[in-house]
Design a protein around this motif. Structure first.
Motif, PDB file in Angstrom:
ATOM      1  N   GLN A   1       0.831  -1.211   0.000  1.00 56.67           N
ATOM      2  CA  GLN A   1       0.000   0.000   0.000  1.00 56.67           C
ATOM      3  C   GLN A   1       0.867   1.264   0.000  1.00 56.67           C
ATOM      4  O   GLN A   1       0.345   2.379   0.109  1.00 56.67           O
ATOM      5  CB  GLN A   1      -0.880   0.043   1.251  1.00 56.67           C
ATOM      6  N   GLY A   2       2.167   1.074  -0.057  1.00 51.68           N
ATOM      7  CA  GLY A   2       3.080   2.218  -0.085  1.00 51.68           C
ATOM      8  C   GLY A   2       3.523   2.700   1.283  1.00 51.68           C
ATOM      9  O   GLY A   2       4.101   3.785   1.418  1.00 51.68           O
ATOM     10  N   ARG A   3       3.249   1.899   2.303  1.00 52.43           N
ATOM     11  CA  ARG A   3       3.664   2.312   3.643  1.00 52.43           C
ATOM     12  C   ARG A   3       5.062   1.782   3.960  1.00 52.43           C
ATOM     13  O   ARG A   3       5.661   1.061   3.177  1.00 52.43           O
ATOM     14  CB  ARG A   3       2.662   1.803   4.680  1.00 52.43           C
ATOM     15  N   ARG A   4       5.580   2.154   5.164  1.00 51.60           N
ATOM     16  CA  ARG A   4       6.924   1.751   5.555  1.00 51.60           C
ATOM     17  C   ARG A   4       6.868   0.951   6.849  1.00 51.60           C
ATOM     18  O   ARG A   4       7.196   1.453   7.925  1.00 51.60           O
ATOM     19  CB  ARG A   4       7.800   3.006   5.750  1.00 51.60           C
ATOM     20  N   PRO A   5       6.454  -0.331   6.749  1.00 48.59           N
ATOM     21  CA  PRO A   5       6.320  -1.119   7.991  1.00 48.59           C
ATOM     22  C   PRO A   5       7.663  -1.641   8.486  1.00 48.59           C
ATOM     23  O   PRO A   5       8.642  -1.704   7.743  1.00 48.59           O
ATOM     24  CB  PRO A   5       5.428  -2.283   7.551  1.00 48.59           C
ATOM     25  N   MET A   6       7.668  -1.989   9.766  1.00 51.08           N
ATOM     26  CA  MET A   6       8.822  -2.653  10.375  1.00 51.08           C
ATOM     27  C   MET A   6       8.276  -3.803  11.195  1.00 51.08           C
ATOM     28  O   MET A   6       7.147  -3.727  11.712  1.00 51.08           O
ATOM     29  CB  MET A   6       9.577  -1.655  11.263  1.00 51.08           C
ATOM     30  N   LEU A   7       9.064  -4.867  11.291  1.00 53.10           N
ATOM     31  CA  LEU A   7       8.661  -6.007  12.112  1.00 53.10           C
ATOM     32  C   LEU A   7       9.533  -6.045  13.369  1.00 53.10           C
ATOM     33  O   LEU A   7      10.701  -5.665  13.316  1.00 53.10           O
ATOM     34  CB  LEU A   7       8.841  -7.314  11.327  1.00 53.10           C
ATOM     35  N   ALA A   8       8.985  -6.509  14.471  1.00 52.48           N
ATOM     36  CA  ALA A   8       9.776  -6.637  15.701  1.00 52.48           C
ATOM     37  C   ALA A   8       9.669  -8.065  16.205  1.00 52.48           C
ATOM     38  O   ALA A   8       8.557  -8.587  16.399  1.00 52.48           O
ATOM     39  CB  ALA A   8       9.284  -5.660  16.763  1.00 52.48           C
ATOM     40  N   ALA A   9      10.826  -8.693  16.423  1.00 49.89           N
ATOM     41  CA  ALA A   9      10.858 -10.102  16.859  1.00 49.89           C
ATOM     42  C   ALA A   9      10.813 -10.170  18.375  1.00 49.89           C
ATOM     43  O   ALA A   9      11.839 -10.236  19.041  1.00 49.89           O
ATOM     44  CB  ALA A   9      12.116 -10.774  16.317  1.00 49.89           C
ATOM     45  N   ALA A  10       9.600 -10.163  18.925  1.00 49.51           N
ATOM     46  CA  ALA A  10       9.458 -10.144  20.381  1.00 49.51           C
ATOM     47  C   ALA A  10       9.155 -11.514  20.962  1.00 49.51           C
ATOM     48  O   ALA A  10       8.776 -11.623  22.125  1.00 49.51           O
ATOM     49  CB  ALA A  10       8.375  -9.138  20.786  1.00 49.51           C
ATOM     50  N   ASP A  11       9.285 -12.580  20.155  1.00 51.70           N
ATOM     51  CA  ASP A  11       9.174 -13.938  20.692  1.00 51.70           C
ATOM     52  C   ASP A  11      10.574 -14.357  21.081  1.00 51.70           C
ATOM     53  O   ASP A  11      11.382 -14.711  20.225  1.00 51.70           O
ATOM     54  CB  ASP A  11       8.574 -14.898  19.657  1.00 51.70           C
ATOM     55  N   LEU A  12      10.860 -14.309  22.376  1.00 55.31           N
ATOM     56  CA  LEU A  12      12.194 -14.647  22.866  1.00 55.31           C
ATOM     57  C   LEU A  12      12.214 -16.071  23.407  1.00 55.31           C
ATOM     58  O   LEU A  12      13.176 -16.498  24.045  1.00 55.31           O
ATOM     59  CB  LEU A  12      12.604 -13.665  23.962  1.00 55.31           C
ATOM     60  N   GLN A  13      11.123 -16.800  23.187  1.00 56.97           N
ATOM     61  CA  GLN A  13      10.952 -18.099  23.829  1.00 56.97           C
ATOM     62  C   GLN A  13      11.143 -19.265  22.850  1.00 56.97           C
ATOM     63  O   GLN A  13      11.881 -20.194  23.107  1.00 56.97           O
ATOM     64  CB  GLN A  13       9.554 -18.117  24.472  1.00 56.97           C
ATOM     65  N   ARG A  14      10.504 -19.194  21.713  1.00 60.60           N
ATOM     66  CA  ARG A  14      10.491 -20.344  20.802  1.00 60.60           C
ATOM     67  C   ARG A  14      11.826 -20.476  20.079  1.00 60.60           C
ATOM     68  O   ARG A  14      12.395 -19.478  19.614  1.00 60.60           O
ATOM     69  CB  ARG A  14       9.351 -20.166  19.796  1.00 60.60           C
ATOM     70  N   PRO A  15      12.346 -21.710  19.977  1.00 58.39           N
ATOM     71  CA  PRO A  15      13.598 -21.915  19.238  1.00 58.39           C
ATOM     72  C   PRO A  15      13.500 -21.392  17.810  1.00 58.39           C
ATOM     73  O   PRO A  15      12.566 -21.745  17.082  1.00 58.39           O
ATOM     74  CB  PRO A  15      13.766 -23.448  19.237  1.00 58.39           C
ATOM     75  N   ALA A  16      14.448 -20.542  17.440  1.00 59.67           N
ATOM     76  CA  ALA A  16      14.566 -19.991  16.079  1.00 59.67           C
ATOM     77  C   ALA A  16      13.395 -19.099  15.662  1.00 59.67           C
ATOM     78  O   ALA A  16      13.193 -18.860  14.479  1.00 59.67           O
ATOM     79  CB  ALA A  16      14.766 -21.108  15.050  1.00 59.67           C
ATOM     80  N   ALA A  17      12.640 -18.589  16.643  1.00 62.32           N
ATOM     81  CA  ALA A  17      11.522 -17.689  16.309  1.00 62.32           C
ATOM     82  C   ALA A  17      12.055 -16.400  15.677  1.00 62.32           C
ATOM     83  O   ALA A  17      11.479 -15.875  14.711  1.00 62.32           O
ATOM     84  CB  ALA A  17      10.714 -17.348  17.560  1.00 62.32           C
TER      85      ALA A  17
END
Ligand SMILES: Nc1nc2c(ncn2[C@@H]2O[C@H](COP(=O)(O)OP(=O)(O)OP(=O)(O)O)[C@@H](O)[C@H]2O)c(=O)[nH]1
Ligand SMILES: Nc1nc2c(ncn2[C@@H]2O[C@H](COP(=O)(O)OP(=O)(O)OP(=O)(O)O)[C@@H](O)[C@H]2O)c(=O)[nH]1
Ligand SMILES: [Mg+2]
Ligand SMILES: [Mg+2]
Lengths: 292, 277
Positions: free
Chosen positions: A124-140
């Motif tokens: 849609q032309g936006r500037r998203p960012m992702l945050a990896a806040a799963d600190l529990q699951r292996p290789a999340a």
């Protein structure tokens, strides 16, 4: 199908003459069976049947030449009303970045859906960012980083931090620095009855005040959908729902259960494993699928 | 629902709702409740305790005797782990591997989910946690080749147990089910008769679709055992009654958490008691 069953029920009943109020119970029994088979929670079914029965006790049904069709129409209309409207968009904040927090049970599709949403906003032309806040699951964290690369969306992560609220706070600061206008926080799967984990999630919420908290639920969820959604809504608060794995053949009664118990809109559905498989929710399609 | 109390139609309704709430399904619930109603109307069931005893017995009868894993009759013994997306296959493999190693067996894992992001990395972590060996190829490579290589390595190194992880797949996707059949054929090429156990992992939070999953996976590759995960939640996993009744597949174990030790043998009596909690 339910339509055929109802027509056959009414054919037998009309054979005895004029329809009376008690005859409607036979039709209600068929509807109850269909909804329970479709995984709608039994309490939600009870309430739904009461509404449908009330509407079916009018002249429109009792004096109709095709009472089966009339009842099916009542059921369908009632389902569509309960499932909510289409086009319930994610509201973007007037003060970017919009903070979206993804929550839900283990394996419901949060990580995959976080990436799907990021792709959707980027398109849609936006500037998203992702945050990896799963600190529990292996290789999340690796999973989200890999997905972020696929769609060329930056992923904020920390392999040292142990507290999700801290990671999210830092992610938000980074998003502001990089002038990202949307940040999507992927959290770890957790049980609604795990007090410490629900507290952890509340801490994330308090740290970054999300504009939108999305409950990611598996379309195959059974009777427990009510307990799960109710608890997440009470303990954390839900703004919207995403129903995943709709590309399977589960009837998806969980949609009705979750809607009934939270009152929140279903905003999207996941329709596949690939990152572009996110679609808007269509209540009429969900209704006919539930009815089988 | 009170203990020594006399029962009436409302009591029967309440117990019916309890069974429905457990995801037993309307069909299986109706069969049990009709049996109960018959006994109630004939006067042979008079109290809540009678009702509970009747229901418990009916359920235990359907579930049969415990049928835990019987591993190691062949060497290497090959377990193929399958199921729909996100049910807990990879985690369950970690748990099984850990238990096997702690019991003195040598284990090798096959990272045959070559599709999903970080699936290989995830299984790799479980391999090191459980002290199992692991065979992994490039992301996107042929899953059957990974399975084959793991079994060949097990033969060459005289290992006891091979566990093959596969990508989650919806049973409605025929190309993916065909891929699974191919993985099975290739395993069988490496060792005739293998896989010795094809384990379907089922999420206890799923509803009636789990029965359908079991049917389709069974038709495709033959399921010899079921692992029921996420029983530490509030879902009761009642669908296993229909799975046992209609397909007669043994339920091997239940998952009760995300930790490496969170695995137990499926015991029908325990499962049935938990339904009444
Ligand atoms: N077929 C299908 N698979 C999906 C969909 N959404 C997610 N998946 C798959 O479901 C599985 C679980 O997805 P994840 O994104 O890891 O789920 P999660 O909620 O992040 O899991 P946890 O972090 O462990 O709680 C993966 O195999 C995904 O590819 C969907 O809409 N359709
Ligand atoms: N609470 C709980 N969580 C579980 C259990 N088994 C697995 N999980 C969690 O469920 C999520 C999914 O587990 P995975 O092992 O990745 O599932 P999978 O079937 O391999 O998923 P795909 O490969 O994506 O299809 C993870 O967050 C696991 O920690 C269990 O018995 N209890
Ligand atoms: Mg995740
Ligand atoms: Mg896996």
């Amino acid at each position: 199908s339910l339509s055929e069953k109802l027509e056959s029920v009414f054919r037998k009943l009309k054979g005895k003459g004029v329809l009376v109020k008690d005859d409607i119970d036979a039709a209600m029994k068929e509807i109850r069976f269909a909804l329970l088979e479709a995984d709608v929670n039994f309490k939600v079914v009870k309430g739904f049947i009461d509404k449908v029965k009330e509407k079916s006790l009018g002249k429109g049904v009792l004096e109709s030449l095709t009472p089966g069709q009339q009842v099916i129409k009542i059921v369908n209309d009632e389902l569509c009303v309960l499932l909510g409207s289409e086009n319930e968009k994610i509201r973007l904040s007037p003060n970017p970045p919009t903070v979206i927090m993804m929550i839900g049970l283990h394996g419901s599709g949060k990580t995959t859906t976080s990436a799907k949403l990021a792709r959707h906003f980027k398109a849609q032309g936006r500037r998203p960012m992702l945050a990896a806040a799963d600190l529990q699951r292996p290789a999340a964290i690796d999973q989200l980083i890999t997905l972020g690369k696929q769609i060329d969306v930056p992923v904020f992560f920390s392999k040292e931090d142990k507290i999700p609220a801290v990671v999210c706070k830092n992610a938000l600061n980074e998003a502001k620095k990089q002038a990202r206008d949307i940040i999507i926080l992927d959290t770890a799967g957790r049980l609604h009855i795990a007090e410490d984990l629900m507290k952890e999630l509340k801490a994330v919420k308090d740290a970054v005040t999300p504009d939108e908290i999305l409950f990611v639920a598996d379309a195959m969820t059974g009777q427990d959908a009510v307990n799960i959604a109710k608890t997440f809504n009470e303990k954390i608060g839900i703004d919207g729902i995403i129903l995943t794995k709709m590309d399977g053949d589960a009837r998806g009664g969980a949609a009705l259960s979750i809607r009934e118990v939270t009152g929140r809109p279903i905003k999207f559905i996941g329709t596949g494993e690939k990152i572009d498989m996110l679609e808007p929710f269509h209540p009429e399609r969900a209704a006919s699928r539930i009815l089988g | 629902i009170f203990k020594g109390k006399a029962i009436d139609d409302t009591t029967i309704e309440e117990f019916e709702e309890m069974l429905l709430a457990s995801d037993m399904g309307i069909k299986a619930t109706t069969e049990i409740v009709e049996g109960l109603r018959g006994k109630y109307e004939s006067g042979s069931i008079k109290t809540v305790e009678h009702v509970k005893a009747f229901l418990r017995q009916s359920i235990v009868d359907i579930l049969g005797l415990p049928q835990p894993f019987v591993l190691y009759q062949e060497r290497p013994f090959v377990v193929l782990c399958v199921g729909v997306n996100g049910v807990g296959k990879t985690t369950t493999i970690g748990k099984i591997a850990s238990k096997a190693v702690s019991e003195g067996h040598s284990v090798i894992l096959a990272a045959a989910d070559t599709f999903r992001a970080a699936a290989i990395e995830q299984l790799d972590i479980w391999a090191s946690r459980s002290h199992a060996q692991i065979v992994k190829h490039q992301h996107g490579s042929d899953p059957a080749a990974v399975a084959f290589d793991a079994i060949e390595a097990a033969k060459a190194r005289s290992l006891d147990l091979v566990i093959v992880d596969t990508a989650g797949r919806l049973h409605t996707k025929s190309p993916l089910m065909e891929e699974l059949k191919k993985i099975k054929r290739v395993i069988n090429k490496s060792i005739p008769g293998a896989p010795h156990e094809t384990l379907l992992v089922v999420d206890a939070t799923n509803g009636q679709n789990a029965l359908h999953q079991a049917k389709i996976f069974n038709e495709a590759v033959g399921i010899t055992g079921i692992a029921l995960t996420k029983m530490d939640g509030t879902a009761k996993g009642g669908i296993v009654l229909s799975i046992k009744k209609e397909l007669n597949i043994p339920i091997r174990l239940i998952g009760v958490g995300e930790g490496i030790e969170d695995c137990r043998d499926f015991i029908p009596e325990e499962f049935t008691s938990a339904l009444f909690d």
